[in-house]
Motif scaffolding. Structure first.
Motif, mmCIF file in Angstrom:
data_model
loop_
_atom_site.group_PDB
_atom_site.id
_atom_site.type_symbol
_atom_site.label_atom_id
_atom_site.label_comp_id
_atom_site.label_asym_id
_atom_site.label_seq_id
_atom_site.Cartn_x
_atom_site.Cartn_y
_atom_site.Cartn_z
ATOM 1 N N SER A 1 13.206 42.289 53.707
ATOM 2 C CA SER A 1 14.303 41.433 52.820
ATOM 3 C C SER A 1 13.651 40.996 51.534
ATOM 4 N N LEU A 2 12.396 40.811 51.769
ATOM 5 C CA LEU A 2 11.701 40.341 50.528
ATOM 6 C C LEU A 2 11.195 41.249 49.916
ATOM 7 N N LEU A 3 11.161 42.850 49.874
ATOM 8 C CA LEU A 3 10.652 43.728 49.175
ATOM 9 C C LEU A 3 11.895 44.413 48.269
ATOM 10 N N GLY A 4 13.232 44.309 48.516
ATOM 11 C CA GLY A 4 14.181 45.157 47.911
ATOM 12 C C GLY A 4 15.585 44.336 47.807
ATOM 13 N N PRO A 5 16.377 44.711 47.188
ATOM 14 C CA PRO A 5 17.816 43.993 47.232
ATOM 15 C C PRO A 5 18.426 43.971 48.750
ATOM 16 N N ASP A 6 19.158 42.905 48.830
ATOM 17 C CA ASP A 6 19.925 42.758 50.261
ATOM 18 C C ASP A 6 20.735 44.029 50.580
ATOM 19 N N PRO B 1 13.928 41.471 44.430
ATOM 20 C CA PRO B 1 12.795 40.607 44.403
ATOM 21 C C PRO B 1 12.515 40.596 42.968
ATOM 22 N N THR B 2 12.230 39.453 42.323
ATOM 23 C CA THR B 2 11.856 39.200 41.131
ATOM 24 C C THR B 2 10.648 39.955 40.827
ATOM 25 N N ASP B 3 10.141 40.412 39.603
ATOM 26 C CA ASP B 3 8.727 40.804 39.244
ATOM 27 C C ASP B 3 7.738 39.607 39.443
ATOM 28 N N GLN B 4 8.186 38.550 39.491
ATOM 29 C CA GLN B 4 7.121 37.313 39.553
ATOM 30 C C GLN B 4 6.937 37.306 41.135
ATOM 31 N N VAL B 5 7.928 37.489 41.980
ATOM 32 C CA VAL B 5 7.386 37.342 43.170
ATOM 33 C C VAL B 5 6.627 38.517 43.893
ATOM 34 N N LEU B 6 6.829 39.881 43.089
ATOM 35 C CA LEU B 6 5.974 40.762 43.636
ATOM 36 C C LEU B 6 4.466 40.659 42.786
ATOM 37 N N ALA B 7 4.467 40.086 41.553
ATOM 38 C CA ALA B 7 2.997 39.868 41.097
ATOM 39 C C ALA B 7 2.283 38.578 41.791
ATOM 40 N N ARG B 8 3.003 37.715 42.386
ATOM 41 C CA ARG B 8 2.537 36.825 42.926
ATOM 42 C C ARG B 8 1.828 37.241 44.234
ATOM 43 N N THR C 1 1.191 40.529 45.000
ATOM 44 C CA THR C 1 0.031 41.442 44.605
ATOM 45 C C THR C 1 -1.324 40.626 44.417
ATOM 46 N N ASP C 2 -1.209 39.587 43.496
ATOM 47 C CA ASP C 2 -2.290 38.881 43.266
ATOM 48 C C ASP C 2 -2.897 38.292 44.484
ATOM 49 N N TYR C 3 -1.968 37.746 45.368
ATOM 50 C CA TYR C 3 -2.255 37.178 46.708
ATOM 51 C C TYR C 3 -3.241 38.396 47.619
ATOM 52 N N LEU C 4 -2.791 39.539 47.528
ATOM 53 C CA LEU C 4 -3.394 40.604 48.199
ATOM 54 C C LEU C 4 -4.713 40.976 47.482
ATOM 55 N N ASP C 5 -4.778 40.854 46.073
ATOM 56 C CA ASP C 5 -5.816 41.417 45.289
ATOM 57 C C ASP C 5 -7.018 40.274 45.664
ATOM 58 N N GLN C 6 -6.693 39.092 45.891
ATOM 59 C CA GLN C 6 -7.862 37.899 46.116
ATOM 60 C C GLN C 6 -8.200 37.889 47.364
ATOM 61 N N THR D 1 11.122 50.890 50.170
ATOM 62 C CA THR D 1 10.099 51.873 50.053
ATOM 63 C C THR D 1 9.078 52.031 49.060
ATOM 64 N N ASP D 2 9.724 51.961 47.729
ATOM 65 C CA ASP D 2 8.852 51.949 46.636
ATOM 66 C C ASP D 2 8.100 50.635 46.403
ATOM 67 N N THR D 3 8.790 49.709 46.640
ATOM 68 C CA THR D 3 7.967 48.344 46.686
ATOM 69 C C THR D 3 6.774 48.245 47.576
ATOM 70 N N LEU D 4 6.969 48.644 48.848
ATOM 71 C CA LEU D 4 5.869 48.701 49.568
ATOM 72 C C LEU D 4 4.939 49.742 49.345
ATOM 73 N N GLY D 5 5.264 50.792 48.814
ATOM 74 C CA GLY D 5 4.351 51.774 47.983
ATOM 75 C C GLY D 5 3.281 51.178 47.172
ATOM 76 N N ARG D 6 4.184 50.319 46.099
ATOM 77 C CA ARG D 6 3.357 49.655 45.093
ATOM 78 C C ARG D 6 2.296 48.527 45.765
ATOM 79 N N LEU D 7 2.856 47.939 46.931
ATOM 80 C CA LEU D 7 1.978 47.052 47.777
ATOM 81 C C LEU D 7 0.723 47.517 48.020
ATOM 82 N N LEU D 8 0.947 48.846 48.913
ATOM 83 C CA LEU D 8 -0.110 49.653 49.542
ATOM 84 C C LEU D 8 -0.763 50.421 48.404
#
Length: 172
Positions: free
Chosen positions: A42-47, A54-61, A63-68, A85-92
Motif C-alpha cells: 500500500s505504500l508503493l503505489g496508489p490504493d 506515494p509521493t516522490d518525497q516518501v519514495l526519496a526518504r 530510498t535515502d534510508y536504504l542507501d544509508q 511493481t515499478d516502485t519496488l523495481g526502483r527500490l531494488l
C-alpha cells in the motif's frame, strides 16, 4: 495475522517495537541496531481505487534510508499493481522487474536458503533452519531483478520468496 501474533519478535538479540506507519527512523551507526521497517504494498503505489499514490518525497526518504544502511522488509501480502511493481523495481534497483500472481492450484516449497543473509542468520541454528516443509500456496512471481538483489529464500519454481538488495558504499 495469527502467524504474526505467534512470532517472538523480541529476544536477547533484539528489541522489537511497533510504531506509527508514517515513522521512518534514522539508520544507526551499527547496522545490527538499525530499525527494521516492515511495509506492505500500500505504500508503493496508489490504493486499489487509484487514489493516494506515494509521493516522490516518501519514495526519496525510503530510498535515502536504504542507501544509508536502513533495513526494510516489504511483505507482498496481495497481488501488486504495475505501479507498485515499478516502485519496488526502483527500490531494488531493478528497473526490469516484473511481477505476476501465481495461479497454481498446488503449493511451492522453499528450495534455497541463504543462511548468510542477516534476516535468516538467526535461523541457521540446528532445529530452526529446516525450511523443507514450508508450503507456500500463493505468491508473487518476480523476475527481472538486477545483480543488486540477491535471492534470500527461493521457491522450487524458480521464484524468489525473499529478495534482498545489496547496498555498497558506491551505491549512492
Amino acid at each position: 495475522a495469527l502467524f504474526v501474533s505467534q512470532v517472538p519478535w523480541s529476544d536477547a538479540s533484539r528489541d522489537v517495537e511497533f510504531v506509527a506507519e508514517n515513522f521512518l527512523p534514522s539508520p544507526m551507526p551499527d547496522s545490527a541496531s538499525t530499525p527494521l521497517v516492515i511495509m506492505t504494498p500500500s505504500l508503493l503505489g496508489p490504493d486499489s481505487d487509484g487514489t493516494n499514490p506515494p509521493t516522490d518525497q516518501v519514495l526519496a526518504r525510503l530510498t535515502d534510508y536504504l542507501d544509508q544502511g536502513g533495513r526494510v522488509l516489504l511483505v507482498l501480502d496481495r497481488e501488486i499493481t504495475t505501479t507498485e511493481t515499478d516502485t519496488l523495481g526502483r527500490l531494488l534497483r531493478s528497473p526490469e522487474l516484473v511481477s505476476e500472481t501465481s495461479k497454481d492450484d498446488d503449493f511451492r516449497l522453499i528450495s534455497s536458503v541463504d543462511f548468510d543473509a542477516p534476516i535468516i542468520a538467526p535461523l541457521s541454528q540446528p532445529g530452526t533452519g529446516d525450511f523443507s516443509n514450508v508450503r507456500v500456496w500463493q505468491h508473487q512471481r518476480l523476475r527481472g531483478w538486477s545483480a543488486s538483489a540477491d535471492v534470500t529464500l527461493g521457491l522450487d519454481d524458480g521464484s524468489p520468496l525473499l529478495l534482498r538488495r545489496k547496498v555498497t558504499s558506491d551505491d549512492s
